[in-house]
Design an enzyme around this catalytic site. Sequence first.
Site, mmCIF file in Angstrom:
data_model
loop_
_atom_site.group_PDB
_atom_site.id
_atom_site.type_symbol
_atom_site.label_atom_id
_atom_site.label_comp_id
_atom_site.label_asym_id
_atom_site.label_seq_id
_atom_site.Cartn_x
_atom_site.Cartn_y
_atom_site.Cartn_z
ATOM 1 N N TYR A 43 0.835 -1.216 0.000
ATOM 2 C CA TYR A 43 0.000 0.000 0.000
ATOM 3 C C TYR A 43 0.865 1.260 0.000
ATOM 4 O O TYR A 43 0.385 2.338 -0.328
ATOM 5 C CB TYR A 43 -0.933 0.056 1.214
ATOM 6 C CG TYR A 43 -1.974 -1.033 1.301
ATOM 7 C CD1 TYR A 43 -2.163 -1.962 0.266
ATOM 8 C CD2 TYR A 43 -2.782 -1.137 2.435
ATOM 9 C CE1 TYR A 43 -3.113 -2.963 0.371
ATOM 10 C CE2 TYR A 43 -3.735 -2.132 2.539
ATOM 11 C CZ TYR A 43 -3.896 -3.052 1.518
ATOM 12 O OH TYR A 43 -4.846 -4.033 1.644
ATOM 13 N N HIS A 101 0.138 -11.647 1.880
ATOM 14 C CA HIS A 101 -0.849 -10.845 1.144
ATOM 15 C C HIS A 101 -1.492 -11.627 -0.006
ATOM 16 O O HIS A 101 -2.712 -11.600 -0.197
ATOM 17 C CB HIS A 101 -0.184 -9.571 0.613
ATOM 18 C CG HIS A 101 -1.155 -8.475 0.304
ATOM 19 N ND1 HIS A 101 -0.774 -7.162 0.257
ATOM 20 C CD2 HIS A 101 -2.484 -8.494 0.026
ATOM 21 C CE1 HIS A 101 -1.840 -6.410 -0.040
ATOM 22 N NE2 HIS A 101 -2.881 -7.205 -0.191
#
Length: 271
Positions: A43, A101
């Site tokens: 991110y 992830h």
Amino acid sequence: MTHTSTIPAIGLGTFRLQGQVAIDSVRNGLAAGYRHIDTAQIYGNEAEVGQAMAGSGVPRAELFVTTKVWIDSLAGDKLIPSLKESLRKLRLEQLDLALIHWPSPGGTVPVAEYMAALAEAREQGLTRQIGVSNFTIAHLREAVAAVGARQIATQQIEIHPFLQNRRVVEYARSQGIHLTAYMPLAYGKVMQEPVIVDIARRRNATPAQVALAWSLQQGFAVIPSSTSRANLAGNLAARGLVLDAAEMAALAALDRNERIANPDGVAPQWD
């Protein structure tokens, strides 16, 4: 054994939030009462999330912080250094939850290798709990074989009324693995869905609250993101809304396998 009690039911997602926007969202979220913050290495906002938490005055013991290891750090020798870097950016000594992830694209790094490294990160005290994200049933089976289902605190996947991921949910539950629903509002699409809008009107609630309540009642944790103070507070209030069986069924009927998060070259072959 499930870990439902240890992961706060509503968290604040930070996907796509950058710079000052990320700082403000987390700051406002903490002020509104959120204590569960979800970020990820990819991110590019761990430092901003860390800054907002550090400046919030909320004691570390009250916070539940999740980050996720990106695919370029899954190799056994890279995973732990990457988490140490995440901790530095987040200004934390320890994470509450560290997730893989995405499974390694094409299986380049074996599931057993990165699950073992993640378990070792927990042994070293870098994180209290470990888990996975975007795993198919096949990946989950390998993860369970590698570290045991009891070690997997959650599987975080896209779940909302338009993508209910029932097969993966069923398998995770069969193993006692808790689920976290990301994109629980389908990027705002729930706000336009007549069935949801109608229930919201009858309940004097927002469509977002209805969609979140639907997930919460199934035992999922949810991590909606918002940059608006009103929506941050409204989403948190979804905990107080209880849908009846007919309303739950009406939302269950909205499933249309409408997947939003499906990045090329990263996403696995979905179940």
